[in-house]
Design a protein around this motif. Sequence first.
Motif, PDB file in Angstrom:
ATOM      1  N   GLY A   1       0.804  -1.222   0.000  1.00 56.22           N
ATOM      2  CA  GLY A   1       0.000   0.000   0.000  1.00 56.22           C
ATOM      3  C   GLY A   1       0.833   1.265   0.000  1.00 56.22           C
ATOM      4  N   PRO A   2       1.721   1.468   0.977  1.00 59.12           N
ATOM      5  CA  PRO A   2       2.535   2.686   0.989  1.00 59.12           C
ATOM      6  C   PRO A   2       3.439   2.823  -0.236  1.00 59.12           C
ATOM      7  N   VAL A   3       4.017   1.706  -0.684  1.00 57.35           N
ATOM      8  CA  VAL A   3       4.926   1.792  -1.831  1.00 57.35           C
ATOM      9  C   VAL A   3       4.162   2.169  -3.096  1.00 57.35           C
ATOM     10  N   TYR A   4       2.987   1.582  -3.287  1.00 56.64           N
ATOM     11  CA  TYR A   4       2.179   1.949  -4.449  1.00 56.64           C
ATOM     12  C   TYR A   4       1.725   3.407  -4.359  1.00 56.64           C
ATOM     13  N   ALA A   5       1.428   3.881  -3.154  1.00 53.96           N
ATOM     14  CA  ALA A   5       1.023   5.281  -2.997  1.00 53.96           C
ATOM     15  C   ALA A   5       2.166   6.221  -3.364  1.00 53.96           C
ATOM     16  N   VAL A   6       3.382   5.908  -2.915  1.00 60.46           N
ATOM     17  CA  VAL A   6       4.541   6.736  -3.266  1.00 60.46           C
ATOM     18  C   VAL A   6       4.794   6.678  -4.768  1.00 60.46           C
ATOM     19  N   SER A   7       4.707   5.486  -5.358  1.00 58.72           N
ATOM     20  CA  SER A   7       4.905   5.356  -6.802  1.00 58.72           C
ATOM     21  C   SER A   7       3.870   6.174  -7.576  1.00 58.72           C
ATOM     22  N   ALA A   8       2.617   6.134  -7.105  1.00 57.78           N
ATOM     23  CA  ALA A   8       1.570   6.925  -7.752  1.00 57.78           C
ATOM     24  C   ALA A   8       1.870   8.411  -7.644  1.00 57.78           C
ATOM     25  N   ALA A   9       2.400   8.843  -6.496  1.00 59.98           N
ATOM     26  CA  ALA A   9       2.739  10.260  -6.321  1.00 59.98           C
ATOM     27  C   ALA A   9       3.859  10.670  -7.266  1.00 59.98           C
ATOM     28  N   VAL A  10       4.842   9.783  -7.452  1.00 61.06           N
ATOM     29  CA  VAL A  10       5.936  10.091  -8.379  1.00 61.06           C
ATOM     30  C   VAL A  10       5.401  10.204  -9.801  1.00 61.06           C
ATOM     31  N   CYS A  11       4.532   9.263 -10.188  1.00 63.43           N
ATOM     32  CA  CYS A  11       3.937   9.287 -11.524  1.00 63.43           C
ATOM     33  C   CYS A  11       3.098  10.557 -11.720  1.00 63.43           C
ATOM     34  N   ALA A  12       2.332  10.922 -10.689  1.00 63.02           N
ATOM     35  CA  ALA A  12       1.517  12.135 -10.762  1.00 63.02           C
ATOM     36  C   ALA A  12       2.391  13.378 -10.881  1.00 63.02           C
ATOM     37  N   THR A  13       3.548  13.349 -10.226  1.00 59.40           N
ATOM     38  CA  THR A  13       4.470  14.483 -10.343  1.00 59.40           C
ATOM     39  C   THR A  13       4.933  14.661 -11.778  1.00 59.40           C
ATOM     40  N   GLY A  14       5.133  13.544 -12.484  1.00 61.85           N
ATOM     41  CA  GLY A  14       5.493  13.646 -13.898  1.00 61.85           C
ATOM     42  C   GLY A  14       4.403  14.313 -14.718  1.00 61.85           C
ATOM     43  N   GLY A  15       3.146  13.914 -14.491  1.00 60.74           N
ATOM     44  CA  GLY A  15       2.044  14.564 -15.199  1.00 60.74           C
ATOM     45  C   GLY A  15       1.922  16.027 -14.848  1.00 60.74           C
ATOM     46  N   ALA A  16       2.094  16.348 -13.570  1.00 59.90           N
ATOM     47  CA  ALA A  16       2.010  17.746 -13.137  1.00 59.90           C
ATOM     48  C   ALA A  16       3.131  18.577 -13.751  1.00 59.90           C
ATOM     49  N   ALA A  17       4.317  17.967 -13.875  1.00 56.91           N
ATOM     50  CA  ALA A  17       5.425  18.685 -14.509  1.00 56.91           C
ATOM     51  C   ALA A  17       5.099  19.021 -15.953  1.00 56.91           C
ATOM     52  N   GLY A  18       4.454  18.083 -16.652  1.00 57.86           N
ATOM     53  CA  GLY A  18       4.055  18.354 -18.031  1.00 57.86           C
ATOM     54  C   GLY A  18       3.086  19.519 -18.132  1.00 57.86           C
ATOM     55  N   LEU A  19       2.183  19.620 -17.169  1.00 54.17           N
ATOM     56  CA  LEU A  19       1.238  20.742 -17.159  1.00 54.17           C
ATOM     57  C   LEU A  19       1.918  22.057 -16.780  1.00 54.17           C
ATOM     58  N   ALA A  20       2.976  21.973 -15.986  1.00 50.41           N
ATOM     59  CA  ALA A  20       3.633  23.190 -15.499  1.00 50.41           C
ATOM     60  C   ALA A  20       4.466  23.876 -16.573  1.00 50.41           C
ATOM     61  N   PHE A  21       5.015  23.109 -17.513  1.00 46.22           N
ATOM     62  CA  PHE A  21       5.839  23.694 -18.579  1.00 46.22           C
ATOM     63  C   PHE A  21       4.934  24.108 -19.733  1.00 46.22           C
ATOM     64  N   THR A  22       4.857  25.401 -19.970  1.00 45.45           N
ATOM     65  CA  THR A  22       3.914  25.938 -20.956  1.00 45.45           C
ATOM     66  C   THR A  22       4.151  25.370 -22.351  1.00 45.45           C
ATOM     67  N   ALA A  23       5.420  25.318 -22.782  1.00 46.55           N
ATOM     68  CA  ALA A  23       5.717  24.858 -24.140  1.00 46.55           C
ATOM     69  C   ALA A  23       5.289  23.414 -24.333  1.00 46.55           C
ATOM     70  N   LEU A  24       5.485  22.571 -23.329  1.00 50.54           N
ATOM     71  CA  LEU A  24       5.083  21.171 -23.440  1.00 50.54           C
ATOM     72  C   LEU A  24       3.568  21.037 -23.366  1.00 50.54           C
ATOM     73  N   ARG A  25       2.949  21.785 -22.486  1.00 48.44           N
ATOM     74  CA  ARG A  25       1.499  21.715 -22.353  1.00 48.44           C
ATOM     75  C   ARG A  25       0.805  22.114 -23.647  1.00 48.44           C
ATOM     76  N   ARG A  26       1.392  23.021 -24.398  1.00 48.70           N
ATOM     77  CA  ARG A  26       0.791  23.515 -25.642  1.00 48.70           C
ATOM     78  C   ARG A  26       1.309  22.785 -26.874  1.00 48.70           C
ATOM     79  N   ALA A  27       2.164  21.795 -26.690  1.00 40.07           N
ATOM     80  CA  ALA A  27       2.774  21.097 -27.832  1.00 40.07           C
ATOM     81  C   ALA A  27       1.710  20.369 -28.642  1.00 40.07           C
ATOM     82  N   GLU A  28       1.848  20.414 -29.962  1.00 40.50           N
ATOM     83  CA  GLU A  28       0.935  19.776 -30.883  1.00 40.50           C
ATOM     84  C   GLU A  28       1.702  18.815 -31.789  1.00 40.50           C
ATOM     85  N   LEU A  29       1.027  17.806 -32.285  1.00 42.32           N
ATOM     86  CA  LEU A  29       1.583  16.941 -33.301  1.00 42.32           C
ATOM     87  C   LEU A  29       1.270  17.502 -34.691  1.00 42.32           C
ATOM     88  N   PRO A  30       2.130  17.266 -35.671  1.00 40.46           N
ATOM     89  CA  PRO A  30       1.871  17.766 -37.024  1.00 40.46           C
ATOM     90  C   PRO A  30       0.602  17.153 -37.597  1.00 40.46           C
TER      91      PRO A  30
END
Length: 424
Positions: free
Chosen positions: A394-423
């Motif tokens: 339980g605790p290890v999965y919770a920490v892993s989920a928090a790390v994964c969520a931090t990656g998603g949050a980082a993507g939202l925090a960087f404007t250029a990445l958040r606005r990135a489009e595919l051709p």
Amino acid sequence: MTAAPVTEVSERPAHRDPNVLRWLSAYTASMIGDSIYFMALAWAAARTGSASGTGLVLAAGSIPRALLMLGGGVLADRLGPRRVVIGSDAARALLVLGLAATLFLTAPTVGVLVVVALLFGAVDALFLPAVGALPPRISPPGQLARIQGMRGLAARGASIVGAPLGGVAVATGGSTLAFAAAGVLFALSLPLLLSLRISPLPAPADGTAGAREASADSARKPNAWQDLVGGLRHIRRHPVLGPLMIVIALSDLGFVGPLNLGLILLSEQRGWGAAGMGWIVAGFGSGAAGAALFLAVRGRVPRAGLVMSLTALIGATGIAALAQVPSVALAAASAAFVGLVGGLASALCRALVQTNADPAYLGRVTSVSTLFTYALIPLSYPVTGAAIALWGTGPVYAVSAAVCATGGAAGLAFTALRRAELPR
């Protein structure tokens, strides 16, 4: 005046392009061969009768991947990804067929298997960046998301087909037959790879940072080390690629451990057994296949950077839920959800890498993104296992989920990445 004419990539949809389908068939054959090889290696290691030796054999391949992956990206940029893929696939075929011949004559030993695992890992360090850098050379940019969906379907299909084939081969003729089957599959991919039509990528626009760096590198005639440093500098300075590597690293760190080693320990602790774990893995695979099919059919996702970040963030909730659900059925459903959103995020990550990297650096950029998944993250398995032994799933999965969520949050925090489009 005497140069050979350049072949242009086809503008037709990727799923109707014979060139892309040849690449996909070669990739599928190689992936099935990989599945059979790893099963045969585990079985041969277990047959030596040494538990510590078995662990050593299975871990040995990660070491050269971690050490040589970035060099594989440099080689792909210097020689071209097609040459490197063909050479490394041929080397894998010869290595595994040679091992099959050796085991036909004598019993396996830990020493022989460790050497093979190290050599296979070293060749993989060349193969993985090159195969990841090939899609932009065989299809227009607007088809890259669809290709990543097709690649995901091929990978899922290979894992579904490869494991039973490996089991049948081992049951019929032992690890010798299984290694021979894997070697034949690697060899079968070679004619398909040799028949690929490859187009050079367009040069980056004048005035861009990538154009200035490439021009400077060309003027200096850099050595391999300077090529590597130049590739890392390109990633660091790029407004999308730099943040994207952070997202990939954090997402994989929070994702891979719980979904690989963690599932074994979770099923054991809950009393679900191997059958329960099989249902959970099947749930994850079906979700990931669904995401791949969606991309293969749709071809493009608007606001790709935003969708990628949100799906990585949402997928973290499924990882946390896996350790809390009371039944196999709910665990399988949670795993399917993680596979669906995680598979979509992963495919969009790869497509964004390939469309944002400047042509001269594509192999090196691919090697950095691949390094996290295939080399560095597996080295965290001992830490994951020790943490679960100390604190439970339980605790290890919770920490892993928090790390994964931090990656998603980082993507939202960087404007250029958040606005990135595919051709288109």
